[in-house]
Enzyme design. Structure first.
Site, PDB file in Angstrom:
ATOM      1  N   GLU A 158       0.854  -1.187   0.000  1.00  0.00           N
ATOM      2  CA  GLU A 158       0.000   0.000   0.000  1.00  0.00           C
ATOM      3  C   GLU A 158       0.886   1.231   0.000  1.00  0.00           C
ATOM      4  OE1 GLU A 158      -3.454   0.796  -0.170  1.00  0.00           O
ATOM      5  OE2 GLU A 158      -2.456   2.739  -0.295  1.00  0.00           O
ATOM      6  N   CYS A 167     -12.454   4.103   0.788  1.00  0.00           N
ATOM      7  CA  CYS A 167     -13.601   4.062   1.701  1.00  0.00           C
ATOM      8  C   CYS A 167     -13.260   4.617   3.079  1.00  0.00           C
ATOM      9  CB  CYS A 167     -14.113   2.627   1.823  1.00  0.00           C
ATOM     10  SG  CYS A 167     -15.433   2.471   3.032  1.00  0.00           S
ATOM     11  N   CYS A 185     -16.224   6.922   1.773  1.00  0.00           N
ATOM     12  CA  CYS A 185     -17.469   6.623   2.513  1.00  0.00           C
ATOM     13  C   CYS A 185     -17.432   7.036   3.983  1.00  0.00           C
ATOM     14  CB  CYS A 185     -17.764   5.134   2.477  1.00  0.00           C
ATOM     15  SG  CYS A 185     -17.297   4.306   0.968  1.00  0.00           S
ATOM     16  N   LYS A 245     -16.752  10.825   4.720  1.00  0.00           N
ATOM     17  CA  LYS A 245     -17.927  11.493   4.131  1.00  0.00           C
ATOM     18  C   LYS A 245     -19.134  11.355   5.056  1.00  0.00           C
ATOM     19  CE  LYS A 245     -20.827   9.328   2.209  1.00  0.00           C
ATOM     20  NZ  LYS A 245     -20.836   8.731   0.894  1.00  0.00           N
ATOM     21  N   TYR A 291      -7.629  -1.922  10.478  1.00  0.00           N
ATOM     22  CA  TYR A 291      -7.350  -2.636   9.220  1.00  0.00           C
ATOM     23  C   TYR A 291      -5.950  -3.264   9.268  1.00  0.00           C
ATOM     24  CZ  TYR A 291     -11.304  -1.578   6.142  1.00  0.00           C
ATOM     25  OH  TYR A 291     -12.529  -1.559   5.537  1.00  0.00           O
ATOM     26  N   ALA A 317       3.834  -0.530  -5.427  1.00  0.00           N
ATOM     27  CA  ALA A 317       4.284  -1.746  -6.122  1.00  0.00           C
ATOM     28  C   ALA A 317       3.787  -1.700  -7.565  1.00  0.00           C
ATOM     29  CB  ALA A 317       3.744  -2.983  -5.419  1.00  0.00           C
ATOM     30  N   TYR A 377     -23.122  11.206  -7.477  1.00  0.00           N
ATOM     31  CA  TYR A 377     -23.102  10.913  -6.037  1.00  0.00           C
ATOM     32  C   TYR A 377     -22.276  11.955  -5.267  1.00  0.00           C
ATOM     33  CZ  TYR A 377     -24.197   5.811  -6.599  1.00  0.00           C
ATOM     34  OH  TYR A 377     -24.757   4.598  -6.861  1.00  0.00           O
ATOM     35  N   GLU A 419     -23.659  14.752  -2.696  1.00  0.00           N
ATOM     36  CA  GLU A 419     -23.425  14.515  -1.265  1.00  0.00           C
ATOM     37  C   GLU A 419     -22.660  15.678  -0.652  1.00  0.00           C
ATOM     38  OE1 GLU A 419     -23.531   9.639  -0.930  1.00  0.00           O
ATOM     39  OE2 GLU A 419     -21.586  10.607  -0.974  1.00  0.00           O
ATOM     40  N   GLY A 461     -16.672  12.402 -11.718  1.00  0.00           N
ATOM     41  CA  GLY A 461     -16.473  10.963 -11.849  1.00  0.00           C
ATOM     42  C   GLY A 461     -15.094  10.549 -11.356  1.00  0.00           C
ATOM     43  N   THR A 473     -17.986   0.059  -2.134  1.00  0.00           N
ATOM     44  CA  THR A 473     -17.175  -0.690  -1.173  1.00  0.00           C
ATOM     45  C   THR A 473     -17.651  -2.126  -0.941  1.00  0.00           C
ATOM     46  OG1 THR A 473     -16.459   1.311  -0.067  1.00  0.00           O
ATOM     47  CG2 THR A 473     -16.446  -0.700   1.258  1.00  0.00           C
ATOM     48  N   ALA A 529     -26.876   3.696  -2.001  1.00  0.00           N
ATOM     49  CA  ALA A 529     -27.393   4.805  -1.197  1.00  0.00           C
ATOM     50  C   ALA A 529     -26.705   6.080  -1.621  1.00  0.00           C
ATOM     51  CB  ALA A 529     -27.093   4.540   0.268  1.00  0.00           C
ATOM     52  N   HIS A 550     -45.736   0.292  12.520  1.00  0.00           N
ATOM     53  CA  HIS A 550     -46.369   1.605  12.669  1.00  0.00           C
ATOM     54  C   HIS A 550     -45.963   2.279  13.971  1.00  0.00           C
ATOM     55  CE1 HIS A 550     -49.456   4.594  11.981  1.00  0.00           C
ATOM     56  NE2 HIS A 550     -49.875   4.436  13.222  1.00  0.00           N
ATOM     57  N   GLU A 588     -43.389   1.991   6.507  1.00  0.00           N
ATOM     58  CA  GLU A 588     -44.676   1.290   6.354  1.00  0.00           C
ATOM     59  C   GLU A 588     -45.361   1.686   5.046  1.00  0.00           C
ATOM     60  OE1 GLU A 588     -47.988   2.325   9.042  1.00  0.00           O
ATOM     61  OE2 GLU A 588     -46.771   4.017   9.721  1.00  0.00           O
TER      62      GLU A 588
HETATM   63  P1  NDP Z   1     -20.614   9.896 -11.008  1.00  0.00           P
HETATM   64  O1  NDP Z   1     -20.254   9.065 -12.169  1.00  0.00           O
HETATM   65  O2  NDP Z   1     -21.672   9.451 -10.081  1.00  0.00           O
HETATM   66  O3  NDP Z   1     -21.010  11.350 -11.512  1.00  0.00           O
HETATM   67  C1  NDP Z   1     -20.177  12.077 -12.364  1.00  0.00           C
HETATM   68  C2  NDP Z   1     -20.888  13.356 -12.724  1.00  0.00           C
HETATM   69  O4  NDP Z   1     -20.005  14.168 -13.480  1.00  0.00           O
HETATM   70  C3  NDP Z   1     -22.122  13.128 -13.586  1.00  0.00           C
HETATM   71  O5  NDP Z   1     -23.102  14.034 -13.181  1.00  0.00           O
HETATM   72  C4  NDP Z   1     -21.613  13.420 -14.985  1.00  0.00           C
HETATM   73  O6  NDP Z   1     -22.600  13.934 -15.837  1.00  0.00           O
HETATM   74  C5  NDP Z   1     -20.604  14.507 -14.721  1.00  0.00           C
HETATM   75  N1  NDP Z   1     -19.556  14.540 -15.750  1.00  0.00           N
HETATM   76  C6  NDP Z   1     -18.785  13.527 -16.173  1.00  0.00           C
HETATM   77  N2  NDP Z   1     -17.910  13.954 -17.103  1.00  0.00           N
HETATM   78  C7  NDP Z   1     -18.138  15.265 -17.260  1.00  0.00           C
HETATM   79  C8  NDP Z   1     -17.561  16.267 -18.077  1.00  0.00           C
HETATM   80  N3  NDP Z   1     -16.562  15.995 -18.919  1.00  0.00           N
HETATM   81  N4  NDP Z   1     -18.059  17.515 -17.998  1.00  0.00           N
HETATM   82  C9  NDP Z   1     -19.072  17.809 -17.155  1.00  0.00           C
HETATM   83  N5  NDP Z   1     -19.660  16.904 -16.359  1.00  0.00           N
HETATM   84  C10 NDP Z   1     -19.192  15.644 -16.415  1.00  0.00           C
HETATM   85  O7  NDP Z   1     -19.233  10.138 -10.272  1.00  0.00           O
HETATM   86  P2  NDP Z   1     -18.885  10.613  -8.808  1.00  0.00           P
HETATM   87  O8  NDP Z   1     -17.555  11.240  -8.922  1.00  0.00           O
HETATM   88  O9  NDP Z   1     -19.987  11.389  -8.213  1.00  0.00           O
HETATM   89  O10 NDP Z   1     -18.773   9.244  -8.027  1.00  0.00           O
HETATM   90  C11 NDP Z   1     -17.915   8.211  -8.524  1.00  0.00           C
HETATM   91  C12 NDP Z   1     -18.400   6.858  -8.079  1.00  0.00           C
HETATM   92  O11 NDP Z   1     -18.103   6.709  -6.706  1.00  0.00           O
HETATM   93  C13 NDP Z   1     -19.902   6.651  -8.170  1.00  0.00           C
HETATM   94  O12 NDP Z   1     -20.291   6.204  -9.425  1.00  0.00           O
HETATM   95  C14 NDP Z   1     -20.149   5.631  -7.115  1.00  0.00           C
HETATM   96  O13 NDP Z   1     -19.973   4.363  -7.661  1.00  0.00           O
HETATM   97  C15 NDP Z   1     -19.091   5.917  -6.081  1.00  0.00           C
HETATM   98  N6  NDP Z   1     -19.658   6.646  -4.933  1.00  0.00           N
HETATM   99  C16 NDP Z   1     -20.633   6.064  -4.194  1.00  0.00           C
HETATM  100  C17 NDP Z   1     -21.168   6.724  -3.111  1.00  0.00           C
HETATM  101  C18 NDP Z   1     -22.238   6.075  -2.315  1.00  0.00           C
HETATM  102  O14 NDP Z   1     -22.403   4.881  -2.440  1.00  0.00           O
HETATM  103  N7  NDP Z   1     -22.987   6.809  -1.526  1.00  0.00           N
HETATM  104  C19 NDP Z   1     -20.717   8.044  -2.721  1.00  0.00           C
HETATM  105  C20 NDP Z   1     -19.710   8.576  -3.579  1.00  0.00           C
HETATM  106  C21 NDP Z   1     -19.209   7.898  -4.638  1.00  0.00           C
HETATM  107  P3  NDP Z   1     -23.513  12.992 -16.749  1.00  0.00           P
HETATM  108  O15 NDP Z   1     -24.519  12.394 -15.832  1.00  0.00           O
HETATM  109  O16 NDP Z   1     -24.074  13.929 -17.751  1.00  0.00           O
HETATM  110  O17 NDP Z   1     -22.604  11.970 -17.341  1.00  0.00           O
END
Ligand code: NDP
Length: 458
Positions: A35, A43, A48, A51, A99, A115, A179, A183, A263, A312, A342, A437, A442
Site C-alpha cells: 500500500e 472508503c 465513505c 464522508k 485494518y 508496487a 453521487y 453529497e 467521476g 465498497t 445509497a 407503525h 410502512e
Molecule cells: P458519477 O459518475 O456518479 O457522476 C459524475 C458526474 O459528473 C455526472 O453528473 C456526470 O454527468 C458529470 N460529468 C462527467 N464527465 C463530465 C464532463 N466531462 N463535464 C461535465 N460533467 C461531467 O461520479 P462521482 O464522482 O460522483 O462518483 C464516482 C463513483 O463513486 C460513483 O459512481 C459511485 O460508484 C461511487 N460513490 C458512491 C457513493 C455512495 O455509495 N454513496 C458516494 C460517492 C461515490 P452525466 O450524468 O451527464 O454523465
C-alpha cells in the site's frame, strides 16, 4: 510454492484488497499486501467513512430547527470546523489501525510502498526490489477524474481535498451531478456554506429513477442549494475574493472554493499492467471475467480498478469470492445483480433494482406505485420536506423490479427491501407483510393504487 516468495501478492490495501488478503492468509497462504498510502483505501481514508462523518455533522443544522418545533429552546449554535476535522482524523486513524491489525492477525505481511507488476509472477516494490508471487491481485481502486482542458483547473479541488480544507469556506461551487457532487453539496450547505451545483445534464443523478432525480433536486433546492442544470464550467480564475468560474453560457460564478466531482477513474497508472500484458478497457480499467480473473493466468483484479459496480461492499464481495475460489477450492462468483445503493444527500436516497425507464425498456409493461408525502415528524412542526417512495412492478409476474426511497434513513430502509428483491419477491408477497407503525417504511407495504405517470396520460 518453493518457487515463489509469496502465494499471493496484493497491490492495494483498500476494501477489496484487504478482504482478499486476510481470507487468503487465514487459509495458510503466504500473503503480502503493498500500500503506497494509508491502509483502508478510498472508503476509510477519503471516501465513505469520512464522508459519513461530514454528513452527520451537517445534518445537525436541520436537527436544531426541528428541535425548536418540538419545544426545545436552543441557544446560539456554532460549528467548529477545525474541531470536527481533528475528531474525524482521529477516528480515521483508529479505523485504519484496525485494518492494519486485522491484516497482521490474519498473518499477512504489510508492505508500505508502491508496487508495480513486472511480469506475470514478479512485482517490483519501490525501494525494496522485486519479489515473486504465484498469484497477484490488483486492488488499487479509483481516483477522482479531473479534466485537463479547463484553464485554471489547478485552483479546483476534488473530493480528496474536501476532507482537509484548512477553513470552512463561505461559498463553494461544485461541478458535477453525481453521487459525490450532490453529497458534498448537501454537506457544505448543511454546514452553512453557500452552495451552487453546476451540472451539464438536464437533471442530476443520471442512471437513477427519474422521479427520484427530480425529487432530490427539488428538495435540495428547497434547502437552499442552487442547482444550475445544462451548465458547465469552462474556466476558473483567481480573484481578489476567491475564485470565479466561467460557465459555457457566459455566466460567472464567484466562490471561495471550486470542487470538481465529474467521476472517478480506475487507478492503473504506473502499475505496469499494459507492459505485463494485462488487458485493460478503453478507460484503463482492468478487464476481468466473473471470477475477477484477468487475461493473464496468474493475475486477478477486484474493486473499483475493474470498474464494475464501484461500491465498497461490492469490492469486499469480489475480494472474498476471489479468495474462496483460489485459496479454499470453492469456486465463487459475486452476483452483481440487485445491488442496492445509497446516496447520502439530504434527503437521503436508497435504491435497488431498475428505474422505471429501464424496467419499461427491458420488460415492456410495468406497474408503478408511488407515494409522495410529508412524514409525521415534518407535519408536527410545520416542516415542508417530502419523502418519495416508488415501486416498479413487472406486469403479469408481479415481480418487484425496482424499489426507490427518498427519505430520512432511506439507505437503512433499502437494505431490507434488497433482501426481499434479491429473493424475487412479488407485489402480493410484499403486500402480505404487515406494516410497522408508525414508521416511514410502512408506506412501502401499504401502496395499493397503481400510479399513472403523467407522461402516460394520467
Ligand atoms: P458519477 O459518475 O456518479 O457522476 C459524475 C458526474 O459528473 C455526472 O453528473 C456526470 O454527468 C458529470 N460529468 C462527467 N464527465 C463530465 C464532463 N466531462 N463535464 C461535465 N460533467 C461531467 O461520479 P462521482 O464522482 O460522483 O462518483 C464516482 C463513483 O463513486 C460513483 O459512481 C459511485 O460508484 C461511487 N460513490 C458512491 C457513493 C455512495 O455509495 N454513496 C458516494 C460517492 C461515490 P452525466 O450524468 O451527464 O454523465
Amino acid at each position: 510454492m518453493a518457487d515463489y516468495d509469496y502465494d499471493l501478492f496484493v497491490i492495494g490495501a483498500g476494501s477489496g484488497g484487504v478482504r482478499a488478503a486476510r481470507l487468503a492468509a487465514m487459509s495458510g497462504a503466504k500473503v503480502a499486501v503493498a500500500e503506497e498510502s494509508r491502509v483502508g483505501g478510498t472508503c476509510v481514508i477519503r471516501g465513505c467513512v469520512p464522508k459519513k462523518f461530514m454528513v452527520y455533522a451537517s445534518e445537525y443544522a436541520q436537527s436544531f430547527e426541528t428541535a425548536r418545533g418540538f419545544g426545545w429552546d436552543i441557544g446560539d449554535t456554532r460549528f467548529d470546523w477545525p474541531r470536527f476535522l481533528r475528531a474525524k482524523d482521529d477516528e480515521i486513524a483508529r479505523l485504519s489501525g484496525i485494518y492494519v491489525r486485522n491484516l497482521q492477525n490474519a498473518g499477512a505481511e504489510l508492505v508500505h510502498a508502491k508496487a508495480r507488476v513486472k511480469d506475470a509472477h514478479t512485482v517490483e516494490v519501490e525501494g525494496k526490489g522485486t519479489v515473486t508471487a504465484k498469484k497477484i491481485l490488483i486492488a488499487t481502486g479509483g481516483r477522482p477524474w479531473m479534466p485537463t482542458d479547463v484553464p485554471g483547473i489547478e485552483h479546483a479541488i476534488s473530493s480528496n481535498e474536501a476532507f482537509h480544507l484548512a477553513e470552512l469556506p463561505k461559498s463553494i461551487v461544485i461541478a458535477g451531478g453525481g453521487y459525490i457532487a450532490l453529497e458534498f453539496a448537501c454537506i457544505f450547505n448543511g454546514l452553512g456554506v453557500e452552495t451552487t451545483v453546476v451540472h451539464r445534464g438536464p437533471n442530476v443523478l443520471r442512471g437513477f429513477d427519474d422521479d427520484i432525480r427530480s425529487h432530490v433536486a427539488e428538495e435540495m433546492e428547497a434547502r437552499g442549494i442552487k442547482i444550475r442544470l445544462g451548465a458547465q464550467i469552462n474556466a476558473i480564475e483567481k480573484t481578489a475574493d476567491g475564485l470565479s468560474s466561467a460557465c459555457v453560457d457566459g455566466h460567472m460564478l464567484a466562490s471561495e472554493v471550486v470542487m470538481f466531482a465529474l467521476g472517478r477513474g480506475p487507478y492503473t497508472e504506473g502499475l505496469g499492467l499494459a507492459e505485463a500484458g494485462v488487458a485493460l478497457t478503453a478507460n484503463g480499467a482492468v478487464k476481468v471475467d466473473d471470477y475477477s480473473h484477468t487475461n493473464i493466468d496468474s493475475i486477478w483484479a477486484v474493486g473499483d480498478v475493474t470498474d464494475r459496480i464501484n461500491l465498497t461492499p461490492v469490492a469486499i464481495r469480489e475480494g472474498a469470492a476471489f479468495a474462496q475460489t483460489e485459496f479454499y477450492a470453492n469456486p465463487t462468483t459475486f452476483d452483481h445483480d440487485m445491488v442496492a445503493s445509497a446516496i447520502f444527500t439530504q434527503p437521503q436516497v436508497g435504491s435497488v433494482g431498475l428505474s422505471e425507464a429501464d424496467a419499461r425498456h427491458k420488460y415492456g409493461k410495468v406497474d408503478i406505485y408511488l407515494a409522495k408525502f410529508r412524514a409525521m415528524k415534518e407535519t408536527f412542526y410545520g416542516g415542508q420536506q417530502r419523502c418519495l417512495m416508488k415501486l416498479v412492478v413487472e406486469q403479469g409476474s408481479e415481480r418487484i423490479l425496482g424499489c426507490h426511497v427518498v427519505a430520512p434513513d432511506g439507505p437503512e430502509i433499502i437494505q431490507m427491501a434488497a433482501i426481499a428483491m434479491k429473493m424475487g419477491v412479488t407485489k402480493p408477497q410484499w403486500d402480505a407483510t404487515c406494516a410497522v407503525h408508525p414508521t416511514l417504511a410502512e408506506e412501502l407495504v401499504t401502496m395499493r393504487d397503481k400510479y399513472m405517470p403523467p407522461s402516460l396520460g394520467a
